[in-house]
Design an enzyme around this catalytic site. Structure first.
Site, PDB file in Angstrom:
ATOM      1  CB  THR A  36      -0.900   0.042   1.252  1.00  0.00           C
ATOM      2  OG1 THR A  36      -0.104  -0.329   2.370  1.00  0.00           O
ATOM      3  CG2 THR A  36      -2.081  -0.892   1.130  1.00  0.00           C
ATOM      4  CG  LEU A 128      12.332 -10.154   8.851  1.00  0.00           C
ATOM      5  CD1 LEU A 128      12.965 -10.963   9.981  1.00  0.00           C
ATOM      6  CD2 LEU A 128      10.874  -9.837   9.204  1.00  0.00           C
ATOM      7  CG  ASP A 175      10.803  -1.778   3.921  1.00  0.00           C
ATOM      8  OD1 ASP A 175       9.641  -1.977   4.328  1.00  0.00           O
ATOM      9  OD2 ASP A 175      11.299  -2.398   2.971  1.00  0.00           O
ATOM     10  CE1 TYR A 225       7.787  -4.071  -3.162  1.00  0.00           C
ATOM     11  CE2 TYR A 225       8.612  -2.512  -4.775  1.00  0.00           C
ATOM     12  CZ  TYR A 225       8.033  -2.770  -3.561  1.00  0.00           C
ATOM     13  OH  TYR A 225       7.673  -1.731  -2.736  1.00  0.00           O
TER      14      TYR A 225
END
Ligand code: GLA
Length: 393
Positions: A36, A128, A175, A225
């Site tokens: 998003t 992560l 991130d 991506y």
């Protein structure tokens, strides 16, 4: 790794005297709000206690020397302050190099070389954000060593620029924001269009958040991506033929349903549907958590995974196997993939006293189907990127 061991490594690797300063940037997990960020929607991530340590010291010449204890086979990577262009053979060191490059380009005075030793305890390629963690630890070490006055949001934006313009992954701002603005015990609801944000305390007396690594490695540059992002751009362009909107994040579900026929390709329509519905779910999930309604929060996590599976198609057999196995365990409030997808990690909220049976059962189902094991970590939400002063680590 202990502080003294890291200091000893630094001294012996670079063969110098003096005491380096020590900086840390965490990794991140995302509770909900996936894919998003680059669609102008909301995300709800938190910084985790795993992260990247950087020991750094200025030099009296223009040389930069980088070493990572995570990539010992690449040895020490060297370049001059004037040679900061992307260089494929420099591998992981392109992340700190890119950050130094854009900080200088933005006018911050970085006048001499440095020796920098990195050590990370975030599993690599696990979704992560180990790369954003290296960018942000480089940002705070430059801020510290050169005594720069840099606005934290500006530093975050430069980290994103490294990904977009230097590395070539068209990622959003989530991130770097989660890592740059992380707060112990809190998740951050971020509006990626306006960059307005709110911290929400994550207080779970009887539950834990478990991070489950599929151990299926993925890299964003080599993944789909950028293709997903391009499909959303196309969907937005189709909608803009009639609607005056800047991003998919501005649409309600109802507006989307009313106008979705404008999106020419079925695949782009599915991608946009996910972006719009996921954005609404994220705002709702934040409200549910504020009201202490963990059950409703977990339900929204499950719906998020389903949408990432059906409409965004970024889950894959490994993440689907983990998440479906998690849904079937006792004491699980909700589970979903976290991060970009295509492998990497899932998260699950579980009753504390069910953790052991959860791990055993999920790992058994996973390894029987996939052929190798998953890894399990209990998530702790720590502070964002910072210098570590004496006694703190
Ligand atoms: C990666 C990107 C983020 C975000 C997520 C998906 O982590 O770096 O910007 O798009 O994927 O939510």
């Amino acid at each position: 790794m202990k502080k003294q061991d890291l200091l000893n490594e630094f001294i012996s690797l670079f063969n110098i005297t003096g005491t380096p300063r020590v900086f840390f940037a965490p990794g991140r997990m995302n509770l909900i709000g996936e894919h998003t960020d680059y669609n102008g929607g909301h995300v709800f991530p938190a910084s985790i206690s795993f992260g990247t340590y950087a020991l750094a010291q200025k030099r009296d010449d223009q040389k930069l020397r980088f070493y990572s204890l995570n990539f010992p086979h690449t040895g020490t990577i060297e370049c001059g302050l004037a040679e900061l262009a992307y260089n494929e053979s420099h591998g992981w060191a392109n992340f700190p190099k890119g950050m130094i490059h854009y900080m200088r380009e933005s006018g911050f005075e970085i006048s001499c070389g440095m020796d920098i030793l990195f050590h990370g305890d975030i599993p690599n390629s696990a979704g992560l954000s180990s790369s954003a963690s290296i960018e942000m630890v480089t940002g705070v070490l430059l801020e510290g060593l050169f005594d720069l006055k840099i606005d934290r949001v500006k530093m975050i934006q430069l980290g994103q620029k490294v990904e977009n313009d230097y590395i070539g992954v068209n990622s959003g701002i989530m991130d770097q924001f989660a890592i740059g603005k992380g707060k112990k015990g809190h998740a951050i609801l971020l509006n990626c269009q306006t960059l307005a944000y709110n911290y929400a305390p994550i207080e779970m007396d009887n539950h834990v958040i478990m991070i489950i690594n599929t151990n299926k490695k993925r890299t964003l540059a080599g993944s789909k991506y950028n293709e997903r992002r391009a499909q959303c751009v196309q969907a937005l362009a189709d909608l803009q033929t009639t609607l005056q909107i800047m991003s998919l994040g501005e649409l309600t579900k109802e507006q989307f349903e009313q106008h979705k026929h404008l999106i020419k390709h079925e695949t782009a329509r599915k991608r946009a549907k996910h972006a719009v519905y996921e954005n609404e779910r994220t705002v709702k999930a934040f409200e549910k958590l504020q009201q202490g309604n963990l059950e409703a929060f977990g339900q929204l996590m499950n719906e998020s995974h389903e949408s990432l599976h059906q409409d965004y198609e970024v889950t894959g057999i490994e993440l689907d196997t983990i998440v479906q196995a998690a849904w079937n365990q006792k004491g699980v409030v909700g589970a979903r993939m976290t991060g970009a997808g295509f492998g990497g990690c899932a998260i699950a909220i579980i009753e504390k006293d069910k953790v052991d049976s959860f791990k055993n059962n999920v790992n058994k189902i996973y390894s029987e189907k996939i052929g190798y094991e998953a890894s399990f970590y209990t998530a702790t939400i720590g502070d964002g990127a910072r210098e570590l002063t004496e006694g703190v680590y």
